[in-house]
Design a protein around this motif. Structure first.
Motif, PDB file in Angstrom:
ATOM      1  N   ALA A  64     120.975  58.487  94.822  1.00  0.00           N
ATOM      2  CA  ALA A  64     120.333  58.740  96.108  1.00  0.00           C
ATOM      3  C   ALA A  64     118.834  58.578  95.909  1.00  0.00           C
ATOM      4  N   LEU A  65     118.208  57.788  96.755  1.00  0.00           N
ATOM      5  CA  LEU A  65     116.761  57.590  96.718  1.00  0.00           C
ATOM      6  C   LEU A  65     116.161  58.157  97.993  1.00  0.00           C
ATOM      7  N   LYS A  66     115.261  59.106  97.832  1.00  0.00           N
ATOM      8  CA  LYS A  66     114.545  59.694  98.969  1.00  0.00           C
ATOM      9  C   LYS A  66     113.090  59.271  98.895  1.00  0.00           C
ATOM     10  N   THR A  67     112.544  58.813 100.017  1.00  0.00           N
ATOM     11  CA  THR A  67     111.137  58.437 100.084  1.00  0.00           C
ATOM     12  C   THR A  67     110.454  59.237 101.182  1.00  0.00           C
ATOM     13  N   GLY A  68     109.181  59.500 100.972  1.00  0.00           N
ATOM     14  CA  GLY A  68     108.403  60.227 101.972  1.00  0.00           C
ATOM     15  C   GLY A  68     107.026  59.619 102.088  1.00  0.00           C
ATOM     16  N   PRO A  69     106.704  59.000 103.222  1.00  0.00           N
ATOM     17  CA  PRO A  69     105.368  58.431 103.421  1.00  0.00           C
ATOM     18  C   PRO A  69     104.418  59.427 104.053  1.00  0.00           C
ATOM     19  N   GLY A  70     103.138  59.224 103.868  1.00  0.00           N
ATOM     20  CA  GLY A  70     102.132  60.035 104.552  1.00  0.00           C
ATOM     21  C   GLY A  70     102.332  61.518 104.323  1.00  0.00           C
ATOM     22  N   PRO A  71     102.332  62.316 105.406  1.00  0.00           N
ATOM     23  CA  PRO A  71     102.517  63.767 105.259  1.00  0.00           C
ATOM     24  C   PRO A  71     103.841  64.136 104.607  1.00  0.00           C
ATOM     25  N   ALA A  72     104.865  63.303 104.792  1.00  0.00           N
ATOM     26  CA  ALA A  72     106.178  63.594 104.201  1.00  0.00           C
ATOM     27  C   ALA A  72     106.161  63.456 102.686  1.00  0.00           C
ATOM     28  N   ALA A  73     105.141  62.794 102.145  1.00  0.00           N
ATOM     29  CA  ALA A  73     105.056  62.644 100.685  1.00  0.00           C
ATOM     30  C   ALA A  73     104.943  64.006 100.010  1.00  0.00           C
ATOM     31  N   ALA A  74     104.217  64.918 100.625  1.00  0.00           N
ATOM     32  CA  ALA A  74     104.057  66.247 100.032  1.00  0.00           C
ATOM     33  C   ALA A  74     105.379  67.000 100.008  1.00  0.00           C
ATOM     34  N   VAL A  75     106.229  66.769 101.009  1.00  0.00           N
ATOM     35  CA  VAL A  75     107.522  67.439 101.070  1.00  0.00           C
ATOM     36  C   VAL A  75     108.432  66.921  99.951  1.00  0.00           C
ATOM     37  N   VAL A  76     108.464  65.603  99.775  1.00  0.00           N
ATOM     38  CA  VAL A  76     109.284  65.025  98.703  1.00  0.00           C
ATOM     39  C   VAL A  76     108.747  65.444  97.343  1.00  0.00           C
ATOM     40  N   ALA A  77     107.435  65.470  97.194  1.00  0.00           N
ATOM     41  CA  ALA A  77     106.834  65.876  95.919  1.00  0.00           C
ATOM     42  C   ALA A  77     107.166  67.331  95.612  1.00  0.00           C
ATOM     43  N   ARG A  78     107.213  68.169  96.636  1.00  0.00           N
ATOM     44  CA  ARG A  78     107.533  69.571  96.379  1.00  0.00           C
ATOM     45  C   ARG A  78     108.997  69.735  95.977  1.00  0.00           C
ATOM     46  N   ALA A 131     122.243  71.498  89.265  1.00  0.00           N
ATOM     47  CA  ALA A 131     122.413  70.885  87.953  1.00  0.00           C
ATOM     48  C   ALA A 131     122.102  69.394  87.970  1.00  0.00           C
ATOM     49  N   TYR A 132     122.262  68.740  89.127  1.00  0.00           N
ATOM     50  CA  TYR A 132     121.954  67.317  89.228  1.00  0.00           C
ATOM     51  C   TYR A 132     120.487  67.032  88.952  1.00  0.00           C
ATOM     52  N   GLY A 133     119.647  68.063  89.049  1.00  0.00           N
ATOM     53  CA  GLY A 133     118.217  67.893  88.804  1.00  0.00           C
ATOM     54  C   GLY A 133     117.879  67.538  87.366  1.00  0.00           C
ATOM     55  N   LYS A 134     118.867  67.626  86.469  1.00  0.00           N
ATOM     56  CA  LYS A 134     118.622  67.260  85.072  1.00  0.00           C
ATOM     57  C   LYS A 134     118.392  65.758  84.913  1.00  0.00           C
ATOM     58  N   THR A 135     118.862  64.978  85.879  1.00  0.00           N
ATOM     59  CA  THR A 135     118.754  63.524  85.749  1.00  0.00           C
ATOM     60  C   THR A 135     118.066  62.916  86.967  1.00  0.00           C
ATOM     61  N   THR A 136     116.938  63.479  87.353  1.00  0.00           N
ATOM     62  CA  THR A 136     116.163  62.926  88.457  1.00  0.00           C
ATOM     63  C   THR A 136     115.027  62.064  87.927  1.00  0.00           C
ATOM     64  N   HIS A 137     114.601  61.145  88.768  1.00  0.00           N
ATOM     65  CA  HIS A 137     113.451  60.288  88.480  1.00  0.00           C
ATOM     66  C   HIS A 137     112.567  60.306  89.719  1.00  0.00           C
ATOM     67  N   HIS A 138     111.278  60.190  89.524  1.00  0.00           N
ATOM     68  CA  HIS A 138     110.388  60.319  90.678  1.00  0.00           C
ATOM     69  C   HIS A 138     109.084  59.581  90.405  1.00  0.00           C
ATOM     70  N   GLY A 139     108.329  59.415  91.465  1.00  0.00           N
ATOM     71  CA  GLY A 139     107.032  58.761  91.342  1.00  0.00           C
ATOM     72  C   GLY A 139     106.270  58.858  92.643  1.00  0.00           C
ATOM     73  N   CYS A 140     105.063  58.336  92.626  1.00  0.00           N
ATOM     74  CA  CYS A 140     104.221  58.305  93.827  1.00  0.00           C
ATOM     75  C   CYS A 140     103.409  57.022  93.778  1.00  0.00           C
ATOM     76  N   THR A 141     103.502  56.241  94.824  1.00  0.00           N
ATOM     77  CA  THR A 141     102.778  54.982  94.865  1.00  0.00           C
ATOM     78  C   THR A 141     102.389  54.654  96.293  1.00  0.00           C
ATOM     79  N   GLN A 142     101.195  54.178  96.477  1.00  0.00           N
ATOM     80  CA  GLN A 142     100.691  53.756  97.782  1.00  0.00           C
ATOM     81  C   GLN A 142     100.868  54.840  98.846  1.00  0.00           C
ATOM     82  N   GLY A 143     100.559  56.077  98.486  1.00  0.00           N
ATOM     83  CA  GLY A 143     100.649  57.171  99.440  1.00  0.00           C
ATOM     84  C   GLY A 143     102.053  57.602  99.790  1.00  0.00           C
ATOM     85  N   MET A 144     103.031  57.180  98.992  1.00  0.00           N
ATOM     86  CA  MET A 144     104.427  57.521  99.265  1.00  0.00           C
ATOM     87  C   MET A 144     105.051  58.129  98.014  1.00  0.00           C
ATOM     88  N   ALA A 145     105.686  59.292  98.176  1.00  0.00           N
ATOM     89  CA  ALA A 145     106.409  59.914  97.075  1.00  0.00           C
ATOM     90  C   ALA A 145     107.880  59.520  97.165  1.00  0.00           C
TER      91      ALA A 145
END
Length: 296
Positions: free
Chosen positions: A48-62, A79-93
């Motif tokens: 599952a890939l979740k993206t958040g642009p603009g103000p929503a980036a802070a929600v995804v980052a949190r 427990a699924y959080g053991k294998t998450t990947h994340h990033g932030c680019t161009q104002g989008m988390a």
């Protein structure tokens, strides 16, 4: 492939590295200017890939920060959080996690809402499992912050997994100042009052969460919110969320009556009508529901 406009190349490539090639994409949640969620399916795994642009980036980052903190704490419900990947680019988390195979609590209760016979045992077991998963999260010192029947997944061979963790908090990750308590229809009166007060943050306590847990199970079983809007001659959809939270804080609504599965909804009603200090814990609610096993 669904339209990937707005999906950062970095996130797309990361998802396809995990899923394998060729990968197929399905847009599960799309909000204009807000969060989007894709299911990415490939020969390696589904993610599952979740993206958040603009103000929503802070929600995804949190949410990313919450999952990382819960991973360190060993919270079984995430427990699924053991294998998450994340990033932030161009104002989008963006956040990638394994795709969790299994129905939501809302989906498990669909036969109850449809009035199908012989569906009570599975729904009751799912409700008990959900209460135990929430209770375990509380035992580890965490509060989910946005419990609802669409945010819990009943997977095989493990505890119910809780998603939508952007507002989760514990001692190591204080509550967010911008959170207003979750879905208004599931708020305890005291949390509704805190959400409209000037002081921040509005802290969701474990007692508030047990109220939301019972309210969400009522909604899943009956298809209706537990607050009796009809008796108050209120159309809840006609009011802004803040106004609705004010009315809930003022205790304008009683808990509705229903003829759906009385043995089950009577237990939930007891939770929803109790004063905060007399609400059971999530584990105690699990035990109360377990005691009606087999009773329709």
């Amino acid at each position: 492939m669904n339209d990937l406009t707005g999906c950062p190349d970095e996130a797309r490539l990361a998802a396809e590295r995990l899923s394998g090639s060729p990968a197929s994409w399905r847009l599960v949640v799309g909000r204009r200017g807000g969060e989007a969620v894709w299911q990415v399916t490939g020969p390696g795994m589904d993610v599952a890939l979740k993206t958040g642009p603009g103000p929503a980036a802070a929600v995804v980052a949190r949410e990313t920060a919450a999952l990382e903190a819960m991973r360190s704490a060993g919270v079984p419900a995430t427990a699924y959080g053991k294998t998450t990947h994340h990033g932030c680019t161009q104002g989008m988390a963006w956040l990638i996690r394994p795709w969790l195979a299994g129905p939501t609590t809302w989906e498990v209760f669909q036969p109850i809402r449809d009035g199908q016979p012989d569906s009570h045992e599975r729904a009751l077991n799912a409700a008990v499992d959900l209460c135990m998963s929430v209770g375990s999260m509380h035992w580890y010192g965490w509060v989910h912050g946005d419990l609802q029947p669409h945010h819990s997944l009943h997977t095989d061979g493990g505890p119910v997994q809780l998603i939508g963790c952007s507002w989760s908090w514990a001692r190591d990750l204080p509550p967010s100042d911008v959170h207003v308590g979750g879905l208004a229809h599931l708020l305890s009166p005291e949390l509704a009052a805190a959400s409209i007060a000037a002081a921040r943050p509005a802290i969701t306590s474990q007692r508030d969460e047990v109220y939301a847990l019972a309210a969400g199970l009522w909604w899943a079983a009956t298809g209706q919110f537990p607050l009796d809007y009809q008796a108050a001659a209120i159309d809840p959809h006609a009011f802004a969320a803040r106004v609705l939270r004010q009315m809930i804080a003022d205790r304008r609504f009683k808990i509705a009556t229903t003829d759906v599965w009385p043995a089950f909804t009577t237990v939930l009603r007891t939770v929803l009508t109790a004063e905060a200090t007399r609400r059971p814990t999530a584990m105690q609610l699990a035990q109360q529901l377990r005691s009606i096993h087999g009773v329709v």
